[in-house]
Design a protein around this motif. Structure first.
Motif, PDB file in Angstrom:
ATOM      1  N   LEU A 214      -1.920   0.565   2.105  1.00  0.00           N
ATOM      2  CA  LEU A 214      -1.083   0.143   3.237  1.00  0.00           C
ATOM      3  C   LEU A 214      -1.906  -0.620   4.271  1.00  0.00           C
ATOM      4  O   LEU A 214      -1.396  -1.530   4.924  1.00  0.00           O
ATOM      5  CB  LEU A 214      -0.408   1.355   3.872  1.00  0.00           C
ATOM      6  CG  LEU A 214       0.597   2.086   2.959  1.00  0.00           C
ATOM      7  CD1 LEU A 214       1.120   3.346   3.643  1.00  0.00           C
ATOM      8  CD2 LEU A 214       1.759   1.170   2.578  1.00  0.00           C
TER       9      LEU A 214
ATOM     10  N   LEU B  36      -5.208   5.528  -7.703  1.00  0.00           N
ATOM     11  CA  LEU B  36      -4.360   6.204  -6.717  1.00  0.00           C
ATOM     12  C   LEU B  36      -5.154   6.713  -5.520  1.00  0.00           C
ATOM     13  O   LEU B  36      -4.587   6.926  -4.451  1.00  0.00           O
ATOM     14  CB  LEU B  36      -3.584   7.347  -7.390  1.00  0.00           C
ATOM     15  CG  LEU B  36      -2.513   6.867  -8.378  1.00  0.00           C
ATOM     16  CD1 LEU B  36      -1.966   8.030  -9.186  1.00  0.00           C
ATOM     17  CD2 LEU B  36      -1.381   6.147  -7.652  1.00  0.00           C
TER      18      LEU B  36
ATOM     19  N   GLY C 250      -0.346   4.610  -4.394  1.00  0.00           N
ATOM     20  CA  GLY C 250       0.962   5.260  -4.550  1.00  0.00           C
ATOM     21  C   GLY C 250       1.870   5.034  -3.353  1.00  0.00           C
ATOM     22  O   GLY C 250       3.080   4.851  -3.502  1.00  0.00           O
ATOM     23  N   SER C 251       1.303   5.024  -2.153  1.00  0.00           N
ATOM     24  CA  SER C 251       2.122   4.815  -0.952  1.00  0.00           C
ATOM     25  C   SER C 251       2.676   3.396  -0.916  1.00  0.00           C
ATOM     26  O   SER C 251       3.812   3.178  -0.497  1.00  0.00           O
ATOM     27  CB  SER C 251       1.295   5.085   0.307  1.00  0.00           C
ATOM     28  OG  SER C 251       0.855   6.425   0.321  1.00  0.00           O
TER      29      SER C 251
ATOM     30  N   ILE D  70       3.384   1.592  -3.503  1.00  0.00           N
ATOM     31  CA  ILE D  70       4.446   1.571  -4.516  1.00  0.00           C
ATOM     32  C   ILE D  70       5.710   2.249  -3.978  1.00  0.00           C
ATOM     33  O   ILE D  70       6.813   1.717  -4.082  1.00  0.00           O
ATOM     34  CB  ILE D  70       3.946   2.243  -5.823  1.00  0.00           C
ATOM     35  CG1 ILE D  70       2.823   1.402  -6.450  1.00  0.00           C
ATOM     36  CG2 ILE D  70       5.092   2.465  -6.809  1.00  0.00           C
ATOM     37  CD1 ILE D  70       2.093   2.064  -7.614  1.00  0.00           C
ATOM     38  N   ALA D  71       5.521   3.422  -3.364  1.00  0.00           N
ATOM     39  CA  ALA D  71       6.675   4.175  -2.843  1.00  0.00           C
ATOM     40  C   ALA D  71       7.432   3.388  -1.789  1.00  0.00           C
ATOM     41  O   ALA D  71       8.639   3.547  -1.636  1.00  0.00           O
ATOM     42  CB  ALA D  71       6.202   5.513  -2.270  1.00  0.00           C
ATOM     43  N   LEU D  72       6.723   2.532  -1.050  1.00  0.00           N
ATOM     44  CA  LEU D  72       7.345   1.778   0.047  1.00  0.00           C
ATOM     45  C   LEU D  72       7.652   0.332  -0.340  1.00  0.00           C
ATOM     46  O   LEU D  72       7.915  -0.501   0.535  1.00  0.00           O
ATOM     47  CB  LEU D  72       6.429   1.808   1.272  1.00  0.00           C
ATOM     48  CG  LEU D  72       6.158   3.187   1.882  1.00  0.00           C
ATOM     49  CD1 LEU D  72       5.156   3.083   3.032  1.00  0.00           C
ATOM     50  CD2 LEU D  72       7.446   3.829   2.370  1.00  0.00           C
ATOM     51  N   ALA D  73       7.635   0.036  -1.637  1.00  0.00           N
ATOM     52  CA  ALA D  73       7.860  -1.353  -2.068  1.00  0.00           C
ATOM     53  C   ALA D  73       9.251  -1.849  -1.668  1.00  0.00           C
ATOM     54  O   ALA D  73      10.230  -1.101  -1.717  1.00  0.00           O
ATOM     55  CB  ALA D  73       7.701  -1.448  -3.585  1.00  0.00           C
ATOM     56  N   ASP D  74       9.315  -3.110  -1.278  1.00  0.00           N
ATOM     57  CA  ASP D  74      10.609  -3.728  -0.972  1.00  0.00           C
ATOM     58  C   ASP D  74      11.393  -4.002  -2.246  1.00  0.00           C
ATOM     59  O   ASP D  74      12.623  -3.974  -2.243  1.00  0.00           O
ATOM     60  CB  ASP D  74      10.380  -5.036  -0.207  1.00  0.00           C
ATOM     61  CG  ASP D  74       9.742  -4.787   1.152  1.00  0.00           C
ATOM     62  OD1 ASP D  74      10.278  -3.938   1.887  1.00  0.00           O
ATOM     63  OD2 ASP D  74       8.705  -5.417   1.459  1.00  0.00           O
TER      64      ASP D  74
ATOM     65  N   HIS E 168      13.991   5.095  -6.616  1.00  0.00           N
ATOM     66  CA  HIS E 168      13.446   4.167  -5.622  1.00  0.00           C
ATOM     67  C   HIS E 168      14.528   3.346  -4.931  1.00  0.00           C
ATOM     68  O   HIS E 168      15.467   2.880  -5.576  1.00  0.00           O
ATOM     69  CB  HIS E 168      12.443   3.204  -6.274  1.00  0.00           C
ATOM     70  CG  HIS E 168      11.764   2.305  -5.279  1.00  0.00           C
ATOM     71  ND1 HIS E 168      12.253   1.063  -4.943  1.00  0.00           N
ATOM     72  CD2 HIS E 168      10.673   2.494  -4.495  1.00  0.00           C
ATOM     73  CE1 HIS E 168      11.469   0.526  -4.004  1.00  0.00           C
ATOM     74  NE2 HIS E 168      10.515   1.376  -3.723  1.00  0.00           N
TER      75      HIS E 168
ATOM     76  N   SER F  18      14.395   0.441  -1.434  1.00  0.00           N
ATOM     77  CA  SER F  18      13.483  -0.183  -0.476  1.00  0.00           C
ATOM     78  C   SER F  18      13.578   0.539   0.873  1.00  0.00           C
ATOM     79  O   SER F  18      14.598   1.162   1.183  1.00  0.00           O
ATOM     80  CB  SER F  18      13.862  -1.648  -0.281  1.00  0.00           C
ATOM     81  OG  SER F  18      15.100  -1.732   0.401  1.00  0.00           O
ATOM     82  N   PRO F  19      12.531   0.470   1.665  1.00  0.00           N
ATOM     83  CA  PRO F  19      12.580   1.080   3.005  1.00  0.00           C
ATOM     84  C   PRO F  19      13.818   0.614   3.789  1.00  0.00           C
ATOM     85  O   PRO F  19      14.493   1.430   4.410  1.00  0.00           O
ATOM     86  CB  PRO F  19      11.280   0.603   3.652  1.00  0.00           C
ATOM     87  CG  PRO F  19      10.337   0.432   2.511  1.00  0.00           C
ATOM     88  CD  PRO F  19      11.201  -0.085   1.383  1.00  0.00           C
TER      89      PRO F  19
ATOM     90  N   LEU G 289       4.525  10.858   2.567  1.00  0.00           N
ATOM     91  CA  LEU G 289       3.470  10.303   1.709  1.00  0.00           C
ATOM     92  C   LEU G 289       2.152  11.051   1.859  1.00  0.00           C
ATOM     93  O   LEU G 289       1.307  10.996   0.967  1.00  0.00           O
ATOM     94  CB  LEU G 289       3.300   8.809   1.991  1.00  0.00           C
ATOM     95  CG  LEU G 289       4.491   7.955   1.523  1.00  0.00           C
ATOM     96  CD1 LEU G 289       4.385   6.540   2.066  1.00  0.00           C
ATOM     97  CD2 LEU G 289       4.578   7.935   0.002  1.00  0.00           C
TER      98      LEU G 289
ATOM     99  N   GLY H 217       3.390   9.579  -3.157  1.00  0.00           N
ATOM    100  CA  GLY H 217       3.252   8.237  -3.733  1.00  0.00           C
ATOM    101  C   GLY H 217       2.651   8.283  -5.131  1.00  0.00           C
ATOM    102  O   GLY H 217       3.049   7.515  -6.009  1.00  0.00           O
ATOM    103  N   SER H 218       1.711   9.179  -5.349  1.00  0.00           N
ATOM    104  CA  SER H 218       1.089   9.274  -6.673  1.00  0.00           C
ATOM    105  C   SER H 218       2.091   9.781  -7.709  1.00  0.00           C
ATOM    106  O   SER H 218       2.096   9.335  -8.855  1.00  0.00           O
ATOM    107  CB  SER H 218      -0.128  10.197  -6.632  1.00  0.00           C
ATOM    108  OG  SER H 218      -1.101   9.665  -5.758  1.00  0.00           O
TER     109      SER H 218
ATOM    110  N   ILE I 120       5.284   9.283  -7.619  1.00  0.00           N
ATOM    111  CA  ILE I 120       6.185   8.153  -7.867  1.00  0.00           C
ATOM    112  C   ILE I 120       5.508   7.129  -8.789  1.00  0.00           C
ATOM    113  O   ILE I 120       6.094   6.673  -9.763  1.00  0.00           O
ATOM    114  CB  ILE I 120       6.613   7.514  -6.524  1.00  0.00           C
ATOM    115  CG1 ILE I 120       7.471   8.502  -5.727  1.00  0.00           C
ATOM    116  CG2 ILE I 120       7.345   6.190  -6.742  1.00  0.00           C
ATOM    117  CD1 ILE I 120       7.775   8.085  -4.297  1.00  0.00           C
ATOM    118  N   ALA I 121       4.249   6.802  -8.475  1.00  0.00           N
ATOM    119  CA  ALA I 121       3.526   5.796  -9.261  1.00  0.00           C
ATOM    120  C   ALA I 121       3.388   6.216 -10.723  1.00  0.00           C
ATOM    121  O   ALA I 121       3.326   5.373 -11.617  1.00  0.00           O
ATOM    122  CB  ALA I 121       2.142   5.550  -8.659  1.00  0.00           C
TER     123      ALA I 121
END
Lengths: 180, 180
Positions: A83, A134, A139-140, A142-146, B101, B103-104, B134, B139-140, B142-143
């Motif tokens: 990030l 990771l 991972g963060s 990825i988790a916050l991807a648009d 998933h 998006s934010p 997170l 995140g890990s 999820i990844a």
């Protein structure tokens, strides 16, 4: 993650004439400068050293310094890992994050088939490399991807999805005034 | 992540007659036991306290203790937050991780529309809550998901994808001998 297909996404962008900056290229150059072979473990070490010596955004800052912002309405940066790195690019303009996902089983099989030097030979080696990736907080990101592109099926399907997304981003990108 | 739609996935599982265990229920119970209102910040605090007092797998271990393994070929655990928690369930049997998933931007708009007490009122509050989630290494998880369901479009589409995946997992699940 390794083997997910993110470089395929970049190759689609290149075919469309978009500039692509690969984070790993900066690390590879630095490894060469330090006289190291570009094996995954050396590259990982260099990436760590750079971040330790110059701060967690070191690699992103080097890429950011090279970005030619006026050159295209959309510029692709391949391989953002944290990030903190995303924030570096946010200072330059609007950032859209795209994650490419494939299951560990699929990624492992792809890397086995690819068999590049340094690609994992066993599931344990693969898991270890995943954990290293990771540890940078990938991972963060990825988790916050648009946008999340899932790359489990035929490659043509993924290429089509990648092209579709890039075309959409291009259509939505603001046109800056010349030289702006 | 909050607002991604993971509880919709669980509701599909329940409709299909599959047992669903919600990690957050354990935390909610513990909050009640400690005389705390179930606000997101209290629940987060209790989750942290539990992990501090009883180890990082505390919540997962409590859920694992309740799992009735013989009851169904597929059991759903909703809300795993870390790889350590995944490992707890791996000790009980084959684990398939499913990430949902969005998006934010989409998640924020959903939470705003939902407007449950404790849901974020501003983008800053939303980002802060994301960062708290997170911090548990979500995140890990999820990844490394075995399946990634993207929930950006119409809800019917997501419900269909969820049902399709659960049916596939049911078809693939080994039938244990009675009492096995």
């Amino acid at each position: 993650m390794p083997g997910s297909g993110k470089s395929l996404f970049s190759s689609v962008a290149r075919e469309m004439g978009l500039p692509v900056y690969v984070m790993g290229d900066v690390v590879r150059e630095e490894a060469r400068r330090r006289g190291l072979e570009p094996t995954p473990s050396n590259l990982n070490m260099v990436a760590r050293l750079l971040r330790k010596e110059e701060g967690p955004a070191a690699v992103a800052l080097r890429v950011a310094g090279r970005l030619e912002r006026g050159s295209s309405p959309v510029v692709v940066v391949d391989g953002v890992r944290s990030l903190v790195e995303v924030e570096v690019f946010q200072r330059l303009g609007r950032v859209i994050t795209v994650a490419v996902h494939a299951s560990p089983r699929t990624r492992f099989e792809r890397l086995r088939r690819r068999g590049r030097p340094g690609d994992p030979g066993s599931w344990e080696e693969f898991r270890e490399r995943d954990m290293t990736e990771l540890s940078f907080s990938l991972g963060s990101v990825i988790a916050l991807a648009d946008y999340m592109l899932v790359n489990e099926g035929p490659v043509e399907e993924f290429l089509k999805a990648a092209r579709g997304l890039l075309e959409r981003l291009l259509a939505e990108a603001p046109r800056e005034p010349p030289g702006g």
